[in-house]
Design an enzyme around this catalytic site. Structure first.
Site, PDB file in Angstrom:
ATOM      1  N   GLY A 118       0.812  -1.210   0.000  1.00 41.64           N
ATOM      2  CA  GLY A 118       0.000   0.000   0.000  1.00 41.64           C
ATOM      3  C   GLY A 118       0.848   1.264   0.000  1.00 41.64           C
ATOM      4  O   GLY A 118       1.422   1.622   1.036  1.00 41.64           O
ATOM      5  N   THR A 135      -3.706  -4.016  -4.524  1.00 43.39           N
ATOM      6  CA  THR A 135      -4.082  -5.243  -5.249  1.00 43.39           C
ATOM      7  C   THR A 135      -4.266  -6.418  -4.292  1.00 43.39           C
ATOM      8  O   THR A 135      -3.489  -6.574  -3.358  1.00 43.39           O
ATOM      9  CB  THR A 135      -3.012  -5.546  -6.315  1.00 43.39           C
ATOM     10  OG1 THR A 135      -3.006  -4.482  -7.257  1.00 43.39           O
ATOM     11  CG2 THR A 135      -3.285  -6.840  -7.045  1.00 43.39           C
ATOM     12  N   THR A 193       2.314   9.172  -8.372  1.00 51.23           N
ATOM     13  CA  THR A 193       3.751   9.250  -8.623  1.00 51.23           C
ATOM     14  C   THR A 193       4.439  10.153  -7.593  1.00 51.23           C
ATOM     15  O   THR A 193       5.590   9.940  -7.227  1.00 51.23           O
ATOM     16  CB  THR A 193       3.977   9.802 -10.042  1.00 51.23           C
ATOM     17  OG1 THR A 193       3.230   8.994 -10.952  1.00 51.23           O
ATOM     18  CG2 THR A 193       5.435   9.754 -10.422  1.00 51.23           C
ATOM     19  N   THR A 211       0.223   3.990  -3.018  1.00 44.07           N
ATOM     20  CA  THR A 211      -0.528   5.016  -3.745  1.00 44.07           C
ATOM     21  C   THR A 211      -1.764   5.463  -2.965  1.00 44.07           C
ATOM     22  O   THR A 211      -2.454   4.648  -2.341  1.00 44.07           O
ATOM     23  CB  THR A 211      -0.962   4.461  -5.116  1.00 44.07           C
ATOM     24  OG1 THR A 211       0.198   3.982  -5.776  1.00 44.07           O
ATOM     25  CG2 THR A 211      -1.631   5.519  -5.960  1.00 44.07           C
ATOM     26  N   GLU A 244      10.846  -4.042  -9.572  1.00 49.34           N
ATOM     27  CA  GLU A 244       9.417  -3.990  -9.905  1.00 49.34           C
ATOM     28  C   GLU A 244       9.232  -3.706 -11.400  1.00 49.34           C
ATOM     29  O   GLU A 244       8.425  -4.337 -12.077  1.00 49.34           O
ATOM     30  CB  GLU A 244       8.757  -2.884  -9.062  1.00 49.34           C
ATOM     31  CG  GLU A 244       7.349  -2.483  -9.474  1.00 49.34           C
ATOM     32  CD  GLU A 244       6.311  -3.482  -9.039  1.00 49.34           C
ATOM     33  OE1 GLU A 244       6.714  -4.544  -8.531  1.00 49.34           O
ATOM     34  OE2 GLU A 244       5.115  -3.224  -9.226  1.00 49.34           O
TER      35      GLU A 244
END
Lengths: 388, 259
Positions: free
Chosen positions: A125, A159, A133, A127, A246
């Site tokens: 977690g 997600t 950004t 964002t 990533e």
């Protein structure tokens, strides 16, 4: 310079293909339509040791590098599982790296073996609704209360949140205005997502519907200090560490989708006969596919370079960003061309290319937009003035 | 308990195969893979050993060019070790020649049980397992759907058209395992890595004490005389529906004795 694939890498590809062969396009089409998490696929990958491939052997993992992890995810995507398959396992493959690198031995020993064997699902977690950004603008805060932190705030695009036991959460422990620099004052905590003070709401989205992404609200969640990863105030630095791997993994996933789309397009172009000959005989259809093959191949070489540099302990910022940019562009373009090759049937779900098209579009946005990648290249690689 | 599984390594069926025009045999110059029909034997052997709480599964294979790719897959599933017989003189072996070679390799291991697939996916003779049993002079049971070891007795449910027969014999014995009766496990990542280090003993004919005249092309009693293209299927009959198409379809199915 040696470009030959190692025997290990070939064996990894073959091993993953064997698992994925049990989950054909029909499976993923149904999971996507029904918005169902692919539990049996996840379990098969976990049982085979593929989920834990990059977790050190001392924690029960495979002890491999980002190169091997990227091969696993590329093969998953290329099988036709695309992002529904990759996102089901993606965070378990490398997302908990900060816990290994910076967490206490107790925390690493508790968490990593369960991530490696697939029994523990972990989310990430960072964002927020008003901080994408621009990560330093996050407003989710954690206030110290004795031996605990109390968390208040909201994250978006978390997600797999409903299935996850824990979430690696970036929070502000010191307000930005009180810090010497904007990147200071942020802390990484491993929080319990099953707590009643956590509210999870899935976000309806265009594709990758077997794996939810959610808005997660934290309303007074209490987290023991022992669940802090590393030092207080150093969270941003820890997160930065994971950005390049990533990007490499996402690039490999994009490459895999591109391969799946190209395979479908070539098969269809060979089989579909119009005006007495296969449509692939028309250069108007053949050239775009040949061009996509070239672009995917170029992206693959940059991915391999980036992952090799990361695994060799070399700086790989430029290569990881270039790989992400090239693979995302090549994959989406290829999926789009595959859809065009299929004509009207490309728009029908039963041919699957529309699913690849929807899912490859995501790679141009996440985990970082193509524009921000170009900002990085302009500034860090070419030495142009920073634009933001 | 020691179980030996006969494992054939074959050209990838997903790729277009090619015949050698001089011998009419399938070309085997490229990478070979584990024959899927043998993966059932490997799985059955692993389950028997696991069920017995201990034991060892070994593999024997005969392949050209010291090919081990397919063996590595079976080792990654969990077999302990393997014997590979590879010798230029084995080119052109028929079923009996192959059986002689495999039997010689098996006899070095003194197993309690030998398992094999019913037939390979490239040759389809379906005779090699029973020939091996003949050469070794041990009992043979075919078409096993379930195997149980009870002391020195092997009890087998032998698949038939109507169901299955319960048959048993003394060990050592050879049993051929019907495809599809068990679910072969996927090689895991750790299994694949471990397989690289598992021993594969590579032997030639002299190491097995076999004479060149009894195997290979020179020992073969079987010859592929001619290969012809399979006849193309005829186009089906198209029925224009003038209200009676269903009757014609029923009539057609009736002729086939389907309805």
């Amino acid at each position: 310079m040696n470009f030959s694939a190692s025997e290990d890498h070939e064996a990894i590809r073959e091993g993953v293909r064997r698992v994925c062969a049990q989950f054909p396009d029909e499976y993923w089409r149904e999971k996507d339509e029904q918005h169902e998490f692919p539990w049996d696929f996840y379990q098969a990958m976990a049982d085979g040791g593929w989920v834990g491939i990059a977790i050190p052997e001392e924690f029960g993992g495979g002890g491999q590098g980002i190169t091997e992890a990227s091969i696993v995810l590329e093969e998953v995507a290329a099988s036709g599982a695309a992002m529904n398959g990759c996102s089901a396992i993606h965070l378990s493959i490398f997302g908990m790296e900060p816990v290994r690198k910076y967490g206490s031995p107790e925390l690493a020993n508790e968490i990593l073996p369960k991530v490696a064997d697939g029994s523990l699902h972990a989310a990430f977690g960072v964002t927020e609704p008003d901080a994408g950004t621009d990560t330093t603008s996050i407003r989710t805060r954690a206030e110290r209360d004795g031996d605990e932190y109390v968390i208040t705030g909201a994250k978006v695009w978390t997600t797999k949140a409903p299935y996850c036991d824990v979430c690696l959460l970036l929070v502000r422990t010191t307000p930005k205005e009180l810090c010497d620099g904007p990147t200071q004052g942020m802390t990484l905590l491993l929080v319990d997502l099953k707590d009643p003070s956590v509210d999870i709401t899935p976000i309806p989205k265009v594709g990758r519907n077997a794996v939810v992404s959610c808005e997660v609200r934290y309303d007074g969640l209490r987290v023991p200090v022992s669940r802090r990863v590393g030092e207080e105030g150093e969270g941003f630095r820890y997160i930065l560490d994971g950005l390049n791997p990533e990007r490499i993994l996402i690039s490999a996933e994009a490459l895999g989708i591109g391969r799946a789309a190209l395979r479908k397009a070539v098969d269809y172009a060979n089989d579909r006969v119009i005006f007495g000959r296969p449509i692939g005989q028309n250069q108007g259809l053949a050239f775009p596919l040949a061009d996509s093959h070239a672009r995917l191949h170029a992206a693959e070489l940059v991915i391999r370079e980036a992952s090799w540099r990361y695994d060799s302990g070399l700086d790989c910022g430029a290569q990881a960003n270039l790989a992400k940019y090239l693979a995302s562009e090549a994959a989406f373009e290829c999926a789009d061309r595959a859809m065009q090759t299929h004509g009207g049937f490309g728009y029908a779900k039963e041919y699957d290319v529309e699913r690849y098209w929807r899912e490859s579009r995501l790679m141009k946005i996440a985990p970082v937009s193509q524009e921000m990648v170009l900002n990085y290249v302009s500034n860090k690689v070419l030495g142009l003035p920073r634009s933001y | 308990m020691k179980v030996v599984v006969c494992v054939k390594q074959i050209p990838d069926p997903a790729l277009p195969g090619e015949l050698d025009p001089s011998t009419n045999y399938l070309k085997r110059d490229d990478k070979l893979i584990l024959d899927e029909s043998d993966s059932y034997g490997v799985e059955m052997a692993l389950q028997l050993v696991e069920g017995a709480g201990g034991g060892e599964v070994s593999l024997v294979s005969m392949a050209p060019n010291n090919e081990v790719s397919g063996l590595r897959t079976a080792l990654a599933m969990g077999a302990e070790d393997a014997i590979l017989v590879s010798d230029n003189a084995l080119a052109g072996s028929d079923a009996l020649g192959t059986a002689r070679v495999l039997a010689a390799a098996i006899s070095r291991l003194s197993p309690d049980l030998v398992l094999a697939g019913v037939e390979s996916s490239d040759g389809y003779t379906g005779t090699v397992p029973e020939m091996i049993a003949g050469v070794l002079d041990i009992p043979s049971i075919t078409f096993a759907k379930q195997i149980e070891i009870d002391g020195n007795t092997v009890k087998v449910q032998r698949q038939t058209e109507a169901g299955y027969d319960d048959v048993e014999c003394q060990t050592p014995a050879l049993v051929s395992v019907t495809a599809g009766v068990v679910e072969p496990r996927y090689p895991s990542f750790k299994g694949i890595m471990a397989a690289k280090k598992k021993p594969v003993e590579e032997l030639d004919l002299s190491a097995l004490g076999l004479d060149e005249s009894s195997v290979g092309q020179s020992g073969a009693r079987q010859e592929t005389v001619r290969v012809t293209e399979a006849e193309e299927r005829q186009a089906g009959e198209v029925i224009e529906d003038e209200g009676d198409a269903h009757e014609k379809i029923v009539e057609f199915l009736g002729e086939l004795k389907i309805v």
